[in-house]
Write a protein that holds these residues in place. Structure first.
Motif, PDB file in Angstrom:
ATOM      1  N   GLN A 181      38.464  48.106  30.215  1.00 21.10           N
ATOM      2  CA  GLN A 181      38.706  46.769  29.828  1.00 21.10           C
ATOM      3  C   GLN A 181      40.138  45.964  29.833  1.00 21.10           C
ATOM      4  O   GLN A 181      40.386  44.690  29.898  1.00 21.10           O
ATOM      5  N   TYR A 182      41.120  46.899  30.172  1.00 23.41           N
ATOM      6  CA  TYR A 182      42.554  46.504  30.139  1.00 23.41           C
ATOM      7  C   TYR A 182      43.027  46.320  31.712  1.00 23.41           C
ATOM      8  O   TYR A 182      43.921  45.580  31.973  1.00 23.41           O
ATOM      9  N   THR A 183      42.740  47.197  32.439  1.00 19.69           N
ATOM     10  CA  THR A 183      43.208  47.516  33.895  1.00 19.69           C
ATOM     11  C   THR A 183      42.488  46.833  34.733  1.00 19.69           C
ATOM     12  O   THR A 183      42.398  46.786  36.004  1.00 19.69           O
ATOM     13  N   GLY A 184      41.021  46.959  34.722  1.00 21.56           N
ATOM     14  CA  GLY A 184      39.964  46.623  35.688  1.00 21.56           C
ATOM     15  C   GLY A 184      39.364  47.823  36.433  1.00 21.56           C
ATOM     16  O   GLY A 184      38.882  47.728  37.240  1.00 21.56           O
ATOM     17  N   GLU A 185      40.108  48.950  35.973  1.00 20.75           N
ATOM     18  CA  GLU A 185      39.854  50.025  37.020  1.00 20.75           C
ATOM     19  C   GLU A 185      38.399  50.488  36.967  1.00 20.75           C
ATOM     20  O   GLU A 185      37.871  50.555  35.877  1.00 20.75           O
ATOM     21  N   SER A 223      32.386  32.953  31.328  1.00 22.79           N
ATOM     22  CA  SER A 223      32.806  32.723  30.026  1.00 22.79           C
ATOM     23  C   SER A 223      32.336  31.329  29.445  1.00 22.79           C
ATOM     24  O   SER A 223      32.010  31.122  28.256  1.00 22.79           O
ATOM     25  N   LYS A 224      32.329  30.267  30.284  1.00 24.37           N
ATOM     26  CA  LYS A 224      31.752  28.844  30.139  1.00 24.37           C
ATOM     27  C   LYS A 224      30.272  28.983  29.903  1.00 24.37           C
ATOM     28  O   LYS A 224      29.940  28.240  28.650  1.00 24.37           O
ATOM     29  N   ALA A 231      36.235  40.637  35.029  1.00 28.21           N
ATOM     30  CA  ALA A 231      35.075  41.951  35.181  1.00 28.21           C
ATOM     31  C   ALA A 231      34.188  41.383  35.880  1.00 28.21           C
ATOM     32  O   ALA A 231      33.694  42.187  36.843  1.00 28.21           O
ATOM     33  N   VAL A 232      33.454  40.261  35.886  1.00 27.23           N
ATOM     34  CA  VAL A 232      32.602  39.647  37.070  1.00 27.23           C
ATOM     35  C   VAL A 232      33.109  39.577  38.344  1.00 27.23           C
ATOM     36  O   VAL A 232      32.390  40.117  39.182  1.00 27.23           O
ATOM     37  N   ILE A 247      41.128  42.132  30.285  1.00 24.26           N
ATOM     38  CA  ILE A 247      40.756  41.514  31.427  1.00 24.26           C
ATOM     39  C   ILE A 247      39.815  40.412  31.177  1.00 24.26           C
ATOM     40  O   ILE A 247      39.872  39.369  31.983  1.00 24.26           O
ATOM     41  N   GLY A 248      38.880  40.371  30.338  1.00 27.29           N
ATOM     42  CA  GLY A 248      37.864  39.405  30.027  1.00 27.29           C
ATOM     43  C   GLY A 248      36.843  39.370  30.896  1.00 27.29           C
ATOM     44  O   GLY A 248      36.663  40.061  32.175  1.00 27.29           O
TER      45      GLY A 248
END
Length: 464
Positions: free
Chosen positions: A339-343, A78-79, A295-296, A290-291
């Motif tokens: 995008q919400y659970t990372g599943e 993100s940075k 995700a990464v 999750i951002g």
């Protein structure tokens, strides 16, 4: 096998007059196909030869933006994206490519009003190393020129026609080369560059040695064509021989396909549907996204090969998509995350492909010079150089034999029955490769009608 060809002297022991007429008919078709294909064949060979060494070009000419000094701590994705947006105000994140190694830069693709912008960032200190429009990046330009996508998607149809003609040229070229009691021009080159026979032999001999590889390049190149390749992809997937559709059975599908979120998707995966993230049921509290950083982290923990591209969700039901298509096919992989659970909604790797899918991806890898390291690159480069040599030698020998002020099309046999078998072959070819078949049909109309009816055309094209 070749482009614009010249007929060698027929041996005295030619089996029959019919064989001679058949020979001349095939020679005439070979000439027409070459006349149409020459500029495209040269362009494909030059751009293809360059693209074989895209990694080497990145590591030398563009090392300043692809390699960095190894530091102590890597910044969060993100940075790094923030630094990229500072360098391109108004840009929004399209995708983030993780560093492929400790000494590699991160690459952020931003969407702007002017198009996609690539921003290369040092992952240790956030320094922006370079910014370049996606359509102006060197290897992207070479690839777009190779596919003619540089001039618009409609031009991709020409690639299918040219690839089809490459097959026609190779098969007719083998027939024209086939030894008929002649001693020269089969495996050796006669004469000197001042003589036409030198260019004829150079054209034929180099072509016969490269014919198998040229056929392979033509067939594998057809996979990217907008009509034939797309139809083949759809038919394979519909019959369980493309991407494993069962992996999508238990997840909701969006209206997007992989190329909508990953422009450089592999051939097998380009039309695979993108799943959707699950929204909370009525009355339930929505989870925060999750951002990118998480995700990464999830993709790294799943074993994604470094250097993969991560695309963010494009809507509230969108997903994070991580994908990589490296030279080593065993690491080819596409991963979709909620995008919400990372599943992990869909996780597909090369090992999951059916046999046909693996074979096609392997052929694509060989076509791009990525399968056997330097040997593969040099083999394809040698073929590209041979295609250029055949094209140039074909043009030179045509120029030497053509009558002044005329195109000099090889004379057509007078007996029309000689064409019946050729037309039947052309019809079958047209069914297999429709766009090339339509072009061949246009050639037949021009050859059999226009050149005989229009006096100016007849004079311009005929040999004498």
């Amino acid at each position: 096998m070749s482009v614009i060809s010249d007929a060698p002297v027929l041996a005295a022991a030619e089996p029959s007059a019919l064989a001679q007429r058949l020979y001349r008919a095939i020679w005439r078709w070979h000439f027409f196909a070459g006349l149409i294909s020459v500029p495209f064949m040269i362009s494909l060979a030059i751009t293809g030869g360059l693209y074989l060494f895209n990694d080497e070009i990145d590591a030398s000419l563009f090392r300043y933006r692809n390699y960095v000094a190894v530091g102590d701590t890597v910044l969060p994705p993100s940075k790094i994206v923030e630094k990229a947006i500072e360098a391109v105000p108004g840009g929004t994140l399209s995708s983030y490519r993780t560093p492929a190694g400790a000494d590699r830069s991160a690459r952020v693709t931003l969407s702007t009003d002017a198009g996609r912008e690539l921003v290369f960032v040092d992952p240790y200190d956030g320094a922006v190393l370079d910014t370049v429009g996606a359509k102006e990046e060197f290897n992207e330009v070479v690839q777009d020129l190779h596919s003619l996508d540089y001039f618009g998607t409609s031009w991709e149809r020409i690639i299918e026609v040219v690839a089809g003609f490459a097959i026609v040229l190779t098969l007719t070229g083998i027939y024209l080369w086939w030894p008929r009691n002649q001693t020269g021009g089969v495996l050796s080159v006669r004469g000197t560059p001042k003589k036409r026979v030198f260019w004829r032999d150079l054209h034929a001999v180099t072509g016969i040695f490269a014919s198998v590889v040229i056929l392979f390049l033509a067939f594998s190149g057809l996979l990217w064509s907008g009509f034939w390749g797309a139809k083949l992809n759809a038919n394979l997937s519909a019959n369980g021989m493309g991407y494993p559709v069962q992996l999508w059975d238990n997840v909701p599908h969006s209206m997007l396909i992989t190329t909508d979120v990953q422009p450089n998707a592999s051939w097998l995966m380009e039309n695979a549907p993108v799943p959707e993230s699950s929204l909370p049921a009525s009355g339930q509290t929505a989870l925060p996204p999750i951002g990118l950083d998480n995700a990464v982290t999830i993709a790294d923990a799943a074993g994604m090969l470094p250097g993969y591209e991560m695309s963010p969700p494009s809507s509230e039901t969108g997903v994070y998509t991580a994908a990589i298509y490296p030279a080593d096919l065993h690491y080819e992989r596409t991963l979709h995350l909620d995008q919400y659970t990372g599943e992990r909604l869909v996780d597909i790797a090369f090992a999951d492909y059916p046999a046909t899918g693996k074979a096609i991806e392997w052929s694509v890898n060989v076509h791009k010079g990525q399968e056997w390291g330097l040997f593969n690159q040099l083999l394809m480069l040698a073929t590209c150089l041979i295609v250029i040599a055949m094209s140039v030698s074909g043009v030179i020998m045509w120029w030497k034999r053509r009558p002044a002020g005329r195109i000099g099309v090889p004379p057509a046999p007078r007996e029309k029955r000689i064409y019946i078998g050729l037309w039947a072959i052309a019809a079958v070819f047209g069914v297999l490769f429709p766009l090339t078949g339509l072009t061949i049909l246009a050639m037949i109309v021009i050859d059999q009608f226009i050149l005989h009816v229009v006096p100016l055309a007849r004079r311009l094209f005929t040999f004498a």
